[in-house]
Write a protein that holds these residues in place. Structure first.
Motif, PDB file in Angstrom:
ATOM      1  N   THR A  13      -3.345  15.040  -1.128  1.00  0.00           N
ATOM      2  CA  THR A  13      -3.786  14.228  -0.003  1.00  0.00           C
ATOM      3  C   THR A  13      -4.231  12.865  -0.524  1.00  0.00           C
ATOM      4  OG1 THR A  13      -6.075  14.998  -0.160  1.00  0.00           O
ATOM      5  CG2 THR A  13      -4.574  16.300   1.211  1.00  0.00           C
ATOM      6  N   ASP A  14      -4.473  11.951   0.402  1.00  0.00           N
ATOM      7  CA  ASP A  14      -4.945  10.626   0.010  1.00  0.00           C
ATOM      8  C   ASP A  14      -6.233  10.708  -0.803  1.00  0.00           C
ATOM      9  OD1 ASP A  14      -2.845   9.326   1.287  1.00  0.00           O
ATOM     10  OD2 ASP A  14      -3.931   9.117   3.180  1.00  0.00           O
TER      11      ASP A  14
ATOM     12  N   GLY B 143      -4.925   1.757  -3.830  1.00  0.00           N
ATOM     13  CA  GLY B 143      -3.769   2.240  -3.090  1.00  0.00           C
ATOM     14  C   GLY B 143      -2.527   1.390  -3.208  1.00  0.00           C
TER      15      GLY B 143
ATOM     16  N   SER C  70       0.864   7.198   3.099  1.00  0.00           N
ATOM     17  CA  SER C  70      -0.163   8.232   3.186  1.00  0.00           C
ATOM     18  C   SER C  70       0.362   9.562   2.656  1.00  0.00           C
ATOM     19  CB  SER C  70      -0.607   8.395   4.639  1.00  0.00           C
ATOM     20  OG  SER C  70      -1.616   9.381   4.747  1.00  0.00           O
ATOM     21  N   LEU C  71      -0.533  10.312   2.035  1.00  0.00           N
ATOM     22  CA  LEU C  71      -0.201  11.629   1.491  1.00  0.00           C
ATOM     23  C   LEU C  71      -1.011  12.700   2.209  1.00  0.00           C
ATOM     24  CD1 LEU C  71      -0.189  10.767  -2.321  1.00  0.00           C
ATOM     25  CD2 LEU C  71       1.798  11.484  -0.981  1.00  0.00           C
ATOM     26  N   ASP C  72      -0.329  13.690   2.734  1.00  0.00           N
ATOM     27  CA  ASP C  72      -0.999  14.825   3.370  1.00  0.00           C
ATOM     28  C   ASP C  72      -0.067  16.034   3.270  1.00  0.00           C
ATOM     29  OD1 ASP C  72      -2.772  16.409   4.720  1.00  0.00           O
ATOM     30  OD2 ASP C  72      -2.259  15.631   6.716  1.00  0.00           O
TER      31      ASP C  72
ATOM     32  N   LYS D 124       0.832  -1.199   0.000  1.00  0.00           N
ATOM     33  CA  LYS D 124       0.000   0.000   0.000  1.00  0.00           C
ATOM     34  C   LYS D 124       0.866   1.248   0.000  1.00  0.00           C
ATOM     35  CE  LYS D 124      -4.014   2.097   2.248  1.00  0.00           C
ATOM     36  NZ  LYS D 124      -4.749   2.149   0.976  1.00  0.00           N
TER      37      LYS D 124
ATOM     38  N   ASP E 101      -7.493   8.508  -4.115  1.00  0.00           N
ATOM     39  CA  ASP E 101      -8.319   7.398  -3.667  1.00  0.00           C
ATOM     40  C   ASP E 101      -9.321   7.017  -4.754  1.00  0.00           C
ATOM     41  OD1 ASP E 101      -9.368   5.458  -1.928  1.00  0.00           O
ATOM     42  OD2 ASP E 101     -10.926   6.830  -1.252  1.00  0.00           O
TER      43      ASP E 101
ATOM     44  N   SER F 133      -3.434   6.247 -10.504  1.00  0.00           N
ATOM     45  CA  SER F 133      -2.702   7.508 -10.385  1.00  0.00           C
ATOM     46  C   SER F 133      -1.217   7.335 -10.625  1.00  0.00           C
ATOM     47  CB  SER F 133      -2.911   8.112  -8.982  1.00  0.00           C
ATOM     48  OG  SER F 133      -4.282   8.243  -8.681  1.00  0.00           O
TER      49      SER F 133
ATOM     50  N   TRP G 127       8.290   7.390   0.671  1.00  0.00           N
ATOM     51  CA  TRP G 127       8.028   6.701  -0.586  1.00  0.00           C
ATOM     52  C   TRP G 127       9.257   5.953  -1.105  1.00  0.00           C
ATOM     53  CZ3 TRP G 127       3.611   6.524  -3.881  1.00  0.00           C
ATOM     54  CH2 TRP G 127       2.474   7.085  -3.326  1.00  0.00           C
TER      55      TRP G 127
END
Length: 212
Positions: A88-89, A180, A68-70, A65, A93, A97, A165
């Motif tokens: 962001t996620d 994801g 997380s993106l923020d 997975k 989602d 992508s 990442w």
């Protein structure tokens, strides 16, 4: 007297052992860079001998997975009169992508940018960007001059997201499934050849019906 001589001899022996250990540590420290270099060179030669592309460094994240993106938005970046969203996620989602890590100071990023602009016209995939250790005016100028392929851009001034990442060096790009999962990683800039032989087949495979 004999006891004194024995103790002195024992002390000298311990001193020699200590000196030998210290010498061994100094030798290891002195040659450690060479040992590391030889190890990396061995991996590189193995890649060449195996016929594999030496730039293809396996990613432990593939099949797992995505982190997380923020990330906050690139302030001042506007598309069709509206601010380009933060990364962001929620932005990826449920979407197939491409997450592209880039910077204005990165020459290979400039080289691959026309390919990203072409991919941005493909409705099958959403392209988002992580702007890595960049200055906002320079990043805005970069996209203003070359065009903006990104549906969202997040800024990563300290490089923490890139670490999460597993980025080795930019540009790097990840194909992320709607659920994801990281499906594919491109290290270095896309070329017409890598686009045709690697990314597009990965996109088609991701979109193929289950079991086909």
């Amino acid at each position: 007297m004999a006891e004194d001589v024995s103790q002195a001899s024992e002390g000298q022996g311990q001193d020699r052992q200590g000196q030998e250990k210290a010498s061994g540590r100094r030798w290891l420290i002195a040659f450690l860079p060479l040992i590391l270099f030889m190890g990396l060179a061995g991996v590189f030669l193995y890649q060449l001998g195996s016929g594999k592309d030496a730039s293809e460094i396996p990613s432990v994240l593939i099949g797992s997975k995505a982190p997380s993106l923020d990330l906050p938005p690139l302030q001042g970046l506007v598309e069709n009169g509206d601010p380009v969203p933060a990364l962001t996620d929620a932005m990826i989602d449920g979407e197939l992508s491409l997450v592209n890590v880039w910077a204005s100071w990165c020459v290979p990023c400039r080289q691959e940018h026309p390919i990203l602009m072409e991919l941005a016209r493909d409705p099958r995939v959403t392209i988002v960007g992580i702007n890595y250790k960049d200055k906002t005016p320079n990043a805005l100028r970069f996209l203003g001059d070359l065009g903006n392929p990104f549906a969202a851009v997040g800024v990563d001034p300290a490089g923490q997201a890139a670490i999460d990442w597993g980025v080795y060096g930019i540009p790097e790009t990840y194909l992320v499934a709607p659920d994801g999962e990281i499906l594919f990683k491109q290290i270095g800039p896309f070329t017409p050849e890598s686009l045709e032989t690697k990314l597009l087949p990965a996109i088609e495979k991701a979109l193929a019906p289950a079991g086909s």
